[in-house]
Design a protein around this motif. Structure first.
Motif, PDB file in Angstrom:
ATOM      1  N   HIS A  66       0.801  -1.120   0.174  1.00 42.71           N
ATOM      2  CA  HIS A  66      -0.099   0.066   0.052  1.00 42.71           C
ATOM      3  C   HIS A  66       0.880   1.199   0.116  1.00 42.71           C
ATOM      4  CE1 HIS A  66      -2.840   2.975   1.438  1.00 42.71           C
ATOM      5  NE2 HIS A  66      -4.056   2.225   0.994  1.00 42.71           N
ATOM      6  N   PRO A  67       0.592   2.085  -0.926  1.00 46.61           N
ATOM      7  CA  PRO A  67       1.460   3.173  -1.071  1.00 46.61           C
ATOM      8  C   PRO A  67       1.393   4.253   0.072  1.00 46.61           C
ATOM      9  CG  PRO A  67      -0.130   3.574  -2.441  1.00 46.61           C
ATOM     10  CD  PRO A  67      -0.418   2.101  -1.874  1.00 46.61           C
ATOM     11  N   GLN A  94      -5.695  -3.621  17.047  1.00 53.13           N
ATOM     12  CA  GLN A  94      -4.502  -3.690  17.328  1.00 53.13           C
ATOM     13  C   GLN A  94      -3.503  -3.880  16.350  1.00 53.13           C
ATOM     14  OE1 GLN A  94      -5.429  -7.628  19.253  1.00 53.13           O
ATOM     15  NE2 GLN A  94      -5.429  -6.914  21.098  1.00 53.13           N
ATOM     16  N   LYS A  95      -2.193  -3.744  16.585  1.00 50.27           N
ATOM     17  CA  LYS A  95      -1.046  -3.792  15.706  1.00 50.27           C
ATOM     18  C   LYS A  95      -0.369  -4.851  16.338  1.00 50.27           C
ATOM     19  CE  LYS A  95       0.768  -0.129  13.775  1.00 50.27           C
ATOM     20  NZ  LYS A  95       2.068   0.970  13.519  1.00 50.27           N
ATOM     21  N   LEU A  96       0.186  -5.931  15.367  1.00 53.07           N
ATOM     22  CA  LEU A  96       0.480  -7.078  15.736  1.00 53.07           C
ATOM     23  C   LEU A  96       2.344  -7.192  15.515  1.00 53.07           C
ATOM     24  CD1 LEU A  96      -2.087  -9.602  14.930  1.00 53.07           C
ATOM     25  CD2 LEU A  96      -1.554  -8.376  17.132  1.00 53.07           C
ATOM     26  N   LEU A 111      -2.050   1.902   9.760  1.00 53.60           N
ATOM     27  CA  LEU A 111      -1.311   0.736   9.097  1.00 53.60           C
ATOM     28  C   LEU A 111      -0.389   1.097   7.882  1.00 53.60           C
ATOM     29  CD1 LEU A 111      -3.875  -2.179   9.482  1.00 53.60           C
ATOM     30  CD2 LEU A 111      -1.773  -1.451  11.223  1.00 53.60           C
ATOM     31  N   GLN A 112       0.697   0.773   7.627  1.00 57.58           N
ATOM     32  CA  GLN A 112       1.479   0.616   6.336  1.00 57.58           C
ATOM     33  C   GLN A 112       2.113  -0.581   6.184  1.00 57.58           C
ATOM     34  OE1 GLN A 112       3.652   4.324   7.571  1.00 57.58           O
ATOM     35  NE2 GLN A 112       4.901   3.122   9.001  1.00 57.58           N
ATOM     36  N   ASN A 113       2.960  -0.415   5.068  1.00 55.40           N
ATOM     37  CA  ASN A 113       3.428  -1.628   4.680  1.00 55.40           C
ATOM     38  C   ASN A 113       4.405  -2.604   5.578  1.00 55.40           C
ATOM     39  OD1 ASN A 113       2.565  -1.322   1.893  1.00 55.40           O
ATOM     40  ND2 ASN A 113       4.416  -0.479   0.969  1.00 55.40           N
ATOM     41  N   GLY A 114       4.120  -3.562   5.514  1.00 54.76           N
ATOM     42  CA  GLY A 114       4.816  -4.721   6.511  1.00 54.76           C
ATOM     43  C   GLY A 114       3.992  -4.746   7.777  1.00 54.76           C
ATOM     44  N   ALA A 151      -2.959  -6.021   0.668  1.00 54.91           N
ATOM     45  CA  ALA A 151      -3.063  -6.914   1.799  1.00 54.91           C
ATOM     46  C   ALA A 151      -3.666  -8.297   1.771  1.00 54.91           C
ATOM     47  CB  ALA A 151      -3.616  -6.152   3.108  1.00 54.91           C
ATOM     48  N   VAL A 152      -3.382  -9.046   2.692  1.00 54.40           N
ATOM     49  CA  VAL A 152      -3.934 -10.317   2.528  1.00 54.40           C
ATOM     50  C   VAL A 152      -4.331 -10.624   4.234  1.00 54.40           C
ATOM     51  CG1 VAL A 152      -2.900 -11.628   0.766  1.00 54.40           C
ATOM     52  CG2 VAL A 152      -1.897 -11.359   3.147  1.00 54.40           C
TER      53      VAL A 152
END
Length: 164
Positions: A66-67, A94-96, A111-114, A151-152
Motif C-alpha cells: 500500500h503506497p 491492534q497492531k501485531l 497501518l502501513q506496508n509490513g 493486503a491479505v
C-alpha cells in the motif's frame, strides 16, 4: 437465502451420490433459476449451521503493498472465495508483531506496508465469510485497491446478519 433440494452432484463430469467438504463440485438444484444465483453466493446444508451473510467481521491482516497509510474508513475491495465486495475498515484494534503475533500497539491510528493487525471490516453488500479456523476456504481473503493486492488476511470472527 434460497432453500432448495440438490438433484444431482458431479465431480469432473462423473456423477456421485455424496461429496465431501473442499471438493470442487457441480450440482443441479430443483426449482432454482440461474438468475437467482449470483457470484459470491455460498451453498450449504440448510439444517446444519447454514451459511449466512455477515454485517461485520474481525480479521487478522498483513499489509503488503500500500503506497500510503491505511486508516479507519478506508474502503477497498475484498476478494473472498468468488465474492468481490467493497468493505470499510470500521476499526483498527491492534497492531501485531508479524513474527510472534504479540500485540505491539492497541488502537493504532494507521497501518502501513509490513504491518500486521487485527481489524474490523464491514461489507457494503451481503458477504458470506466464516472464521478461518472453522471453514478455511471461506476464511481467507485478499484486499485489493488500485488494481493490485494491498493486503491479505484471515477471518477471526463474524457478526452474522439476522436474515440473509
Amino acid at each position: 437465502g434460497i432453500t432448495a433440494e440438490v438433484k444431482s452432484c458431479e465431480v469432473h463430469h462423473e456423477s456421485l451420490d455424496e461429496v465431501g467438504p473442499g471438493t470442487n463440485v457441480g450440482f443441479n438444484v430443483k426449482n432454482v433459476a440461474l438468475k437467482d444465483i449470483r457470484r459470491g453466493d455460498v451453498a450449504s446444508d440448510a439444517d446444519d449451521n447454514p451459511a449466512k451473510g455477515v454485517t461485520s467481521f474481525e480479521a487478522q491482516i498483513v499489509v503488503m503493498n500500500h503506497p500510503g497509510k491505511i486508516t479507519k474508513g478506508y474502503c477497498p475491495v475484498i476478494d473472498c472465495h468468488t465474492a468481490h465486495v467493497a468493505c470499510t475498515f470500521t476499526s483498527i484494534k491492534q497492531k501485531l508483531n508479524r513474527q510472534t503475533g504479540k500485540v505491539v500497539e492497541e488502537n493504532p491510528k494507521f497501518l502501513q506496508n509490513g504491518d500486521a493487525a487485527i481489524v474490523t471490516l464491514e461489507p457494503s453488500k451481503p458477504l458470506c465469510v466464516e472464521p478461518f479456523a472453522e471453514y478455511p476456504p471461506l476464511g481467507r481473503f485478499t484486499i485489493r485497491d488500485m488494481k493490485q493486492t494491498v493486503a491479505v488476511g484471515v477471518v477471526k470472527s463474524t457478526t452474522k446478519a439476522e436474515s440473509a
